[in-house]
Write an enzyme that holds these catalytic residues in place. Structure first.
Site: not given
Ligand SMILES: Cc1cc2nc3c(=O)[nH]c(=O)nc-3n(C[C@H](O)[C@H](O)[C@H](O)COP(=O)(O)OP(=O)(O)OC[C@H]3O[C@@H](n4cnc5c(N)ncnc54)[C@H](O)[C@@H]3O)c2cc1C
Length: 604
Positions: A446
């Site tokens: 989220e």
């Molecule tokens: C168990 C689990 C359940 C989930 N359930 C759902 C679901 O039901 N539906 C759904 O759609 N998704 C779901 N997700 C996905 C989840 O919402 C994302 O993993 C999360 O939003 C982070 O995205 P990412 O993993 O791509 O990380 P990334 O976006 O790659 O982020 C990696 C790091 O970079 C930082 N970062 C990224 N962009 C920026 C920026 N612009 N400025 C500063 N820092 C930044 C982040 O804070 C983080 O520390 C789930 C994930 C997990 C692990």
């Protein structure tokens, strides 16, 4: 196995005396929301959470969700518990009345969700996401979509999901690639891959209603070209019966650090020609609609920080009373013997500090989330336009704070829970480790804490020149004179620290407002510190409010004296041990950007 006891007394104290249940009872449509009704609901919810859901927490963690030949099964007992949840009417609480729900306000639904989350975070995720899907459909779906899906979703017969994430599109949803091709009859065919979809597939219900972000062919690049679709697992016939299987399937589920019982699915859309999807609202406005769902879900995930801290605290407390180690350095009860060689570890001041930190974080985060829920009720239901506007602004400001801060402190509290157990905390069979593992995801999904903090400093504080943050600060300052004038020494001590914390919050807010336009990078370098500053100072403020009520009741010999003394002392502890970090956060916000910005990528 650890037992869970619903903290009904704490919840009731907060609702009645601190966050304003009575205010909600005066809102149009909430006439029946009386103290008696709410108490009856919460007491039943607490019983259900403790007796039916909590016992599945540990076995669910060990067994985990499984996938065989594309069929996902939840751990033993989960499906039966889900149906008890449905039969008990728990899915109806917040649902719209028109579709069979009870339409109860957030201030009632929030504590119910808290108790479910404490009992079993992995279980609670399915209702959480279904609730978000219902809200998005209710607010933006066509009449036909609402009539087709909402009654069964509200009743819990069908569940909902939120499909945003793709391998290349996580925090940055502008990169969503799932494709939607119009079929000329109002429907679309979707194809693409979604990852990490919570309860994307499971064995609870006959149908699963996916809300999916996709890009219609030819749509503009970026967030302005994203649309929202309903994609049911099974199509629904005109008479409401279940129809043909749609072209969506779960390819695999993830192996994770925690919440093992919650299936986290890779979803494939349109491998056999296209999954049939129905647009929600207008094309290209999907992200805006999804934000409706995300805001509800962000509050719900912030609440997970409270739920899991409460459970970890209860577990650690039992251990600290039983584990005997070391000579006391403070007076201990005579029942432990004269000059005992070793005592239960709860008598050691440092162990008390750990337990009190867990408890203070839990109480402060709970109070802030309940208060935000109350503001949300006023924003949604008040007949007074300016009251509505002001409360909506407060909710918008508080959502990233409660999501980010409550989940970060949840991690800290559950980590302390492990620490209180010593070496046994690291051993899985004790159960403390599960809370720590489960808590970790809440600061990621989220929107990570970093993303919440960017939202806070950018869209909330920077863009509006700090207006709502300043209004909140002004509200907090109103508490200082009565605290300063109190006869209770704890309250007077709290007045000194709170004033200092509020001053620091204001100093950092002013700095952000001044710097944001010309140098957003400098603000972003310290945005998580600002979020923690806001959470810490708001937490201290609401704890002080609770302490004032407790002191007043004590002075009038009202209520349970031990309970009220604990409230007062816990608030004083927050003020003495947690609030001082506000100085450090503020300093890092206003003076910490240089080092971050000087460090070039090549130097790493
Ligand atoms: C168990 C689990 C359940 C989930 N359930 C759902 C679901 O039901 N539906 C759904 O759609 N998704 C779901 N997700 C996905 C989840 O919402 C994302 O993993 C999360 O939003 C982070 O995205 P990412 O993993 O791509 O990380 P990334 O976006 O790659 O982020 C990696 C790091 O970079 C930082 N970062 C990224 N962009 C920026 C920026 N612009 N400025 C500063 N820092 C930044 C982040 O804070 C983080 O520390 C789930 C994930 C997990 C692990």
């Amino acid at each position: 196995m650890s037992e869970y006891t619903a903290p009904l007394k704490d919840i009731s104290f907060l609702l009645k005396h601190v966050v304003g249940l009575d205010e909600v009872g005066k809102l149009p449509g909430c006439e029946e929301v009386t103290e008696d009704l709410v108490e009856a609901i919460l007491s039943e919810a607490g019983k259900f959470a403790a007796e039916v859901i909590a016992p599945l927490n540990r076995p669910g963690d060990i067994e985990g969700a499984q996938i065989h030949d594309g069929k996902v099964t939840t751990p033993k007992g989960f499906k039966e518990a889900y149906w008890k949840y449905v039969e008990g009417g728990w899915s109806l609480i917040k649902g719209p009345v028109h579709y069979g729900g009870q339409g109860l306000p957030h201030i009632v639904a929030t504590p119910v969700a808290e108790m479910l989350g404490s009992a079993n975070m992995a279980f609670k995720l399915c209702p959480l996401l279904t609730g978000g899907a219902i809200e998005a459909l209710e607010q933006h779906g066509s009449q036909a979509l609402k009539d087709t899906y909402l009654a069964n979703m509200v009743a819990g017969k069908w569940t909902g999901t939120m499909n945003l994430t793709e391998p290349q599109a996580g925090s940055d949803l502008a990169q969503v690639r799932t494709k939607a091709i119009p079929q000329g009859d109002g429907t679309y065919k979707l194809s693409g891959q979604k990852i990490f979809i919570t309860y994307g597939e499971h064995d609870y219900t006959e149908n699963i209603i996916h809300l999916v972000l996709a890009r219609v062919e030819g749509a503009p690049e970026g967030v302005k070209g994203i649309s929202l679709f309903v994609v049911p697992k099974f199509l629904v016939n005109a008479d409401g019966s279940i129809g043909a299987r749609n072209d969506v399937k779960c390819a695999s589920i993830e192996h994770k650090l925690g919440i093992h019982a919650s299936p986290t699915c890779v979803m494939m859309y349109g491998e056999e020609g296209g999954a049939i999807g129905y647009p929600v609202g207008e094309i290209n406005r999907g992200l805006e609609y999804m934000f409706v769902m995300m805001n509800a879900a962000r509050l719900g995930v912030g609440l997970e920080g409270v739920s899991i801290s409460e459970r970890a605290y209860q577990h650690a407390l039992v251990w600290a009373r039983e584990r005997v180690q070391g000579r006391p350095t403070v007076p201990v009860p005579a029942s432990l013997g004269t000059a005992p060689k070793s005592v239960p570890i709860i008598y050691h001041p440092d162990v008390k500090r750990m337990l009190m930190t867990m408890r203070a974080y839990t109480e402060a985060a709970r109070a802030l989330i309940y208060w935000t829920s109350k503001c949300l009720d006023v924003a949604e239901l008040s007949a007074d336009a300016s009251e509505k506007r002001m409360n909506q602004a407060l909710v918008d400001l508080m959502i990233p704070i409660v999501k980010g801060w409550s989940t970060e402190v949840g991690i800290e509290a559950t980590s302390l829970g492990v620490q209180v157990h010593g070496g046994m905390g690291f051993i899985e069979e004790t159960g403390a480790a599960q809370y720590y593992r489960d808590a970790r995801i809440s600061a990621i999904y989220e929107g990570t804490t970093g993303i919440q903090a960017l939202d806070l400093v950018g869209r909330k504080v920077g863009k509006e020149g700090g207006a709502t943050a300043k209004a909140l600060i002004a509200e907090m300052r109103k508490l200082l004179p009565p605290l300063q004038a109190a006869s209770d020494t704890n309250l007077r001590a709290m007045a000194v620290s709170l004033k200092r914390g509020i001053d620091e919050f204001e100093r950092a807010t002013d700095w952000i407002v001044t710097v944001f336009r010309d140098n957003p990078g400098a603000v972003n370098a310290g945005c998580v510190h600002y979020l923690k500053l806001a959470g810490t100072v708001s937490g201290a403020w609401i704890m002080a409010r609770s302490a004032m009520v407790a002191a007043e009741m004590l002075s009038k010999n009202e209520g349970d004296a031990d309970f009220l003394k604990a409230k007062l002392i816990t608030a004083r502890f927050f003020s003495d041990h947690i609030l001082p970090f506000a100085d450090g956060y503020a300093q890092a916000v206003v003076a910490g950007a240089d080092s971050v910005l000087q460090m070039e990528e090549a130097y790493f």
